[in-house]
Write a protein that holds these residues in place. Structure first.
Motif, PDB file in Angstrom:
ATOM      1  N   LEU A 138       0.802  -1.223   0.000  1.00  0.00           N
ATOM      2  CA  LEU A 138       0.000   0.000   0.000  1.00  0.00           C
ATOM      3  C   LEU A 138       0.834   1.273   0.000  1.00  0.00           C
ATOM      4  N   SER A 139       2.138   1.176   0.196  1.00  0.00           N
ATOM      5  CA  SER A 139       2.952   2.383   0.330  1.00  0.00           C
ATOM      6  C   SER A 139       3.060   3.101  -1.009  1.00  0.00           C
ATOM      7  N   ASN A 140       3.357   4.385  -0.941  1.00  0.00           N
ATOM      8  CA  ASN A 140       3.469   5.194  -2.161  1.00  0.00           C
ATOM      9  C   ASN A 140       4.740   4.905  -2.933  1.00  0.00           C
ATOM     10  N   ASP A 141       5.758   4.374  -2.255  1.00  0.00           N
ATOM     11  CA  ASP A 141       7.026   4.077  -2.910  1.00  0.00           C
ATOM     12  C   ASP A 141       7.471   2.670  -2.514  1.00  0.00           C
ATOM     13  N   PRO A 142       6.774   1.644  -2.997  1.00  0.00           N
ATOM     14  CA  PRO A 142       7.062   0.282  -2.537  1.00  0.00           C
ATOM     15  C   PRO A 142       8.377  -0.257  -3.086  1.00  0.00           C
ATOM     16  N   SER A 143       9.041  -1.057  -2.268  1.00  0.00           N
ATOM     17  CA  SER A 143      10.199  -1.804  -2.737  1.00  0.00           C
ATOM     18  C   SER A 143       9.710  -2.942  -3.638  1.00  0.00           C
ATOM     19  N   GLU A 144      10.636  -3.618  -4.272  1.00  0.00           N
ATOM     20  CA  GLU A 144      10.271  -4.818  -5.012  1.00  0.00           C
ATOM     21  C   GLU A 144      10.088  -5.962  -4.022  1.00  0.00           C
ATOM     22  N   LEU A 145       9.098  -6.814  -4.268  1.00  0.00           N
ATOM     23  CA  LEU A 145       8.833  -7.934  -3.372  1.00  0.00           C
ATOM     24  C   LEU A 145      10.080  -8.806  -3.220  1.00  0.00           C
ATOM     25  N   LYS A 146      10.787  -9.020  -4.313  1.00  0.00           N
ATOM     26  CA  LYS A 146      11.979  -9.877  -4.260  1.00  0.00           C
ATOM     27  C   LYS A 146      13.052  -9.257  -3.373  1.00  0.00           C
ATOM     28  N   ASP A 147      13.171  -7.943  -3.394  1.00  0.00           N
ATOM     29  CA  ASP A 147      14.129  -7.274  -2.516  1.00  0.00           C
ATOM     30  C   ASP A 147      13.691  -7.390  -1.060  1.00  0.00           C
ATOM     31  N   PHE A 148      12.404  -7.238  -0.816  1.00  0.00           N
ATOM     32  CA  PHE A 148      11.869  -7.322   0.543  1.00  0.00           C
ATOM     33  C   PHE A 148      12.110  -8.713   1.140  1.00  0.00           C
ATOM     34  N   MET A 149      11.921  -9.759   0.346  1.00  0.00           N
ATOM     35  CA  MET A 149      12.055 -11.121   0.844  1.00  0.00           C
ATOM     36  C   MET A 149      13.490 -11.624   0.848  1.00  0.00           C
ATOM     37  N   GLY A 150      14.345 -11.013   0.036  1.00  0.00           N
ATOM     38  CA  GLY A 150      15.735 -11.431  -0.005  1.00  0.00           C
ATOM     39  C   GLY A 150      15.875 -12.879  -0.445  1.00  0.00           C
ATOM     40  N   ASP A 151      16.828 -13.581   0.183  1.00  0.00           N
ATOM     41  CA  ASP A 151      17.109 -14.968  -0.209  1.00  0.00           C
ATOM     42  C   ASP A 151      15.956 -15.919   0.125  1.00  0.00           C
ATOM     43  N   LEU A 152      14.987 -15.465   0.918  1.00  0.00           N
ATOM     44  CA  LEU A 152      13.833 -16.313   1.221  1.00  0.00           C
ATOM     45  C   LEU A 152      12.915 -16.469   0.014  1.00  0.00           C
ATOM     46  N   TYR A 153      13.012 -15.538  -0.917  1.00  0.00           N
ATOM     47  CA  TYR A 153      12.102 -15.525  -2.071  1.00  0.00           C
ATOM     48  C   TYR A 153      12.133 -16.861  -2.818  1.00  0.00           C
ATOM     49  N   ASP A 154      13.323 -17.356  -3.121  1.00  0.00           N
ATOM     50  CA  ASP A 154      13.437 -18.580  -3.923  1.00  0.00           C
ATOM     51  C   ASP A 154      12.832 -19.778  -3.201  1.00  0.00           C
ATOM     52  N   GLU A 155      13.018 -19.844  -1.882  1.00  0.00           N
ATOM     53  CA  GLU A 155      12.469 -20.962  -1.117  1.00  0.00           C
ATOM     54  C   GLU A 155      10.943 -20.923  -1.106  1.00  0.00           C
ATOM     55  N   VAL A 156      10.382 -19.740  -0.873  1.00  0.00           N
ATOM     56  CA  VAL A 156       8.923 -19.612  -0.860  1.00  0.00           C
ATOM     57  C   VAL A 156       8.349 -19.896  -2.246  1.00  0.00           C
ATOM     58  N   GLU A 157       9.045 -19.454  -3.267  1.00  0.00           N
ATOM     59  CA  GLU A 157       8.608 -19.719  -4.639  1.00  0.00           C
ATOM     60  C   GLU A 157       8.548 -21.219  -4.903  1.00  0.00           C
ATOM     61  N   LYS A 158       9.601 -21.953  -4.522  1.00  0.00           N
ATOM     62  CA  LYS A 158       9.628 -23.406  -4.722  1.00  0.00           C
ATOM     63  C   LYS A 158       8.498 -24.078  -3.947  1.00  0.00           C
ATOM     64  N   MET A 159       8.334 -23.685  -2.696  1.00  0.00           N
ATOM     65  CA  MET A 159       7.297 -24.307  -1.874  1.00  0.00           C
ATOM     66  C   MET A 159       5.914 -24.072  -2.467  1.00  0.00           C
ATOM     67  N   SER A 160       5.598 -22.821  -2.751  1.00  0.00           N
ATOM     68  CA  SER A 160       4.235 -22.505  -3.198  1.00  0.00           C
ATOM     69  C   SER A 160       3.947 -23.056  -4.591  1.00  0.00           C
ATOM     70  N   ASN A 161       4.965 -23.160  -5.434  1.00  0.00           N
ATOM     71  CA  ASN A 161       4.750 -23.750  -6.758  1.00  0.00           C
ATOM     72  C   ASN A 161       4.434 -25.239  -6.675  1.00  0.00           C
ATOM     73  N   ASN A 162       4.685 -25.825  -5.507  1.00  0.00           N
ATOM     74  CA  ASN A 162       4.386 -27.247  -5.320  1.00  0.00           C
ATOM     75  C   ASN A 162       3.171 -27.490  -4.439  1.00  0.00           C
ATOM     76  N   PHE A 163       2.428 -26.416  -4.115  1.00  0.00           N
ATOM     77  CA  PHE A 163       1.143 -26.610  -3.452  1.00  0.00           C
ATOM     78  C   PHE A 163       0.219 -27.320  -4.434  1.00  0.00           C
ATOM     79  N   GLY A 164      -0.265 -28.481  -4.044  1.00  0.00           N
ATOM     80  CA  GLY A 164      -1.181 -29.233  -4.892  1.00  0.00           C
ATOM     81  C   GLY A 164      -2.617 -29.081  -4.426  1.00  0.00           C
ATOM     82  N   GLU A 165      -3.252 -30.187  -4.102  1.00  0.00           N
ATOM     83  CA  GLU A 165      -4.659 -30.158  -3.689  1.00  0.00           C
ATOM     84  C   GLU A 165      -4.829 -29.401  -2.377  1.00  0.00           C
ATOM     85  N   LEU A 166      -5.784 -28.477  -2.357  1.00  0.00           N
ATOM     86  CA  LEU A 166      -6.140 -27.778  -1.129  1.00  0.00           C
ATOM     87  C   LEU A 166      -7.011 -28.705  -0.289  1.00  0.00           C
TER      88      LEU A 166
END
Length: 358
Positions: A138-166
């Motif tokens: 919501l901020s007027n000058d947001p950072s990039e999400l990837k910058d905000f998450m740092g090295d955690l970004y790749d791990e969360v990306e891998k995990m969520s891309n493998n979410f299957g059946e809810l």
């Protein structure tokens, strides 16, 4: 270690107002999953930092707007999720994918110029994605999400891309401050007493903590291996999965998103948002991993799903009970609070919280 957040900061209304303005309105906030917005006009709503926000599939593009009509201030999308045009339920003003009101009943009566209509467009917010997860800033000058998450970004990306059946959605109100709930999930010191018949039996152990910017990860060992004993039959359909870990992983995307996985076979994503200074909305999603083997025994798989639902709901009910007791205690406590080495993630959370609030 002394706790850094004073007891009074878990119940004072003025503190929550500061959190709305200085924390939630300034950071990337999780709002849902791409899979929930597949069709045109699918939407999700959420209050972020006290501001009503709608995220909607607008002609195939996911957009985020302030969820308030520019005509007479009604909330536009009144449900938590659904599928309907971006149209106010009060007088029928409809908005296009840029947030401009283009469908106005009895429009000639208003005598709007084109520039005046542009001035009435909805406030738009930045949307970004990490794998299947949708975040809004919501901020007027947001950072990039990837910058905000740092090295955690790749791990969360891998995990969520493998979410299957809810498998399950657990949506509940807990009468405790949101920080108490987050901090409770960041330590296992309470497990032996609070989760004696549930989480304790997994035998998650160790203090292998990783701190990445404002975020943190706990990699824990488990008593049994993925394919030992009864696990062997249960997990056999998931052997060809893409995401594999040897034990249990729990991470927090600051400030209020919690993601965990056991062996990479099952996943839990929970997020916590304040309702007021003394109560919170807790939403938890349970997923199975994506699998290639479609020959799984349906009876066995159904038993496994039901065990995941039962386990997660019982664990969070146990957490709810104790966190509500803590909320009562902070209002009368004369102590600052103490943190052990096992509660290092709580300490880091508090340090990062104070960077925003102080």
């Amino acid at each position: 270690m002394k706790a850094l957040i004073l007891p009074e900061h878990y119940y004072r209304n003025d503190v929550l107002e500061k959190e709305h303005e200085l924390l939630f309105q300034q950071t990337w906030c999780f709002i849902g999953f791409k899979s929930f917005l597949k069709e045109e006009n699918d939407f999700i709503t959420q209050d972020i930092g006290g501001i009503p926000v709608v995220v909607q599939n607008c002609r195939g593009t996911i957009k985020a707007f302030k969820n308030i009509c520019s005509h007479r201030h009604s909330i536009i999308q009144v449900e938590q999720s659904g599928n309907r045009p971006l149209m106010c339920p009060y007088h029928g003003w409809a908005y296009n994918d840029k947030g401009v009101p283009t469908g106005i009943p009895k429009k000639p009566l208003f005598k709007f110029t084109k520039d005046e209509l542009e001035c009435l467009k909805l406030k738009e917010y930045k949307v970004d994605f990490c794998g299947e997860l949708i975040f809004v800033n919501l901020s007027n000058d947001p950072s990039e999400l990837k910058d905000f998450m740092g090295d955690l970004y790749d791990e969360v990306e891998k995990m969520s891309n493998n979410f299957g059946e809810l498998v399950d959605i657990n949506d509940m109100v807990i009468n405790a401050n949101w920080k108490i709930l987050v901090e409770n999930t960041l330590e296992s010191y309470h497990v032996n007493l609070i989760h004696e018949e549930t989480f304790k039996k997994l035998g998650a152990g160790g203090m292998e903590f990783t701190f990445i910017k404002e975020h943190s990860v706990w990699d824990a060992t488990l008593l049994a291996g993925e394919n030992e004993g009864k696990n062997a039959k249960i997990h056999s359909p998931y052997q060809n999965r893409e995401y594999k870990i040897s034990g249990y992983k729990h991470l927090v995307v600051f400030p209020n998103v919690l993601i965990s996985s056991t062996y990479g076979v099952s996943f839990n994503l929970s997020y916590i948002t304040p309702i007021d200074s003394n109560s919170s909305k807790f939403v938890s999603y349970v997923f199975l991993t994506k699998k290639e083997d479609e020959k799984a025994n349906p009876t066995l798989e159904n038993i496994y799903k039901q065990s995941l639902i039962s386990f997660n709901r019982k664990v969070f009910d146990e957490d709810k009970t104790i966190c509500e007791k803590v909320q009562i205690g902070v209002k009368k406590s004369p102590f600052t609070g103490e943190l052990s080495d096992e509660e290092a993630r709580v300490c880091e959370f508090q340090k990062n919280y104070k960077k925003y609030i102080d």
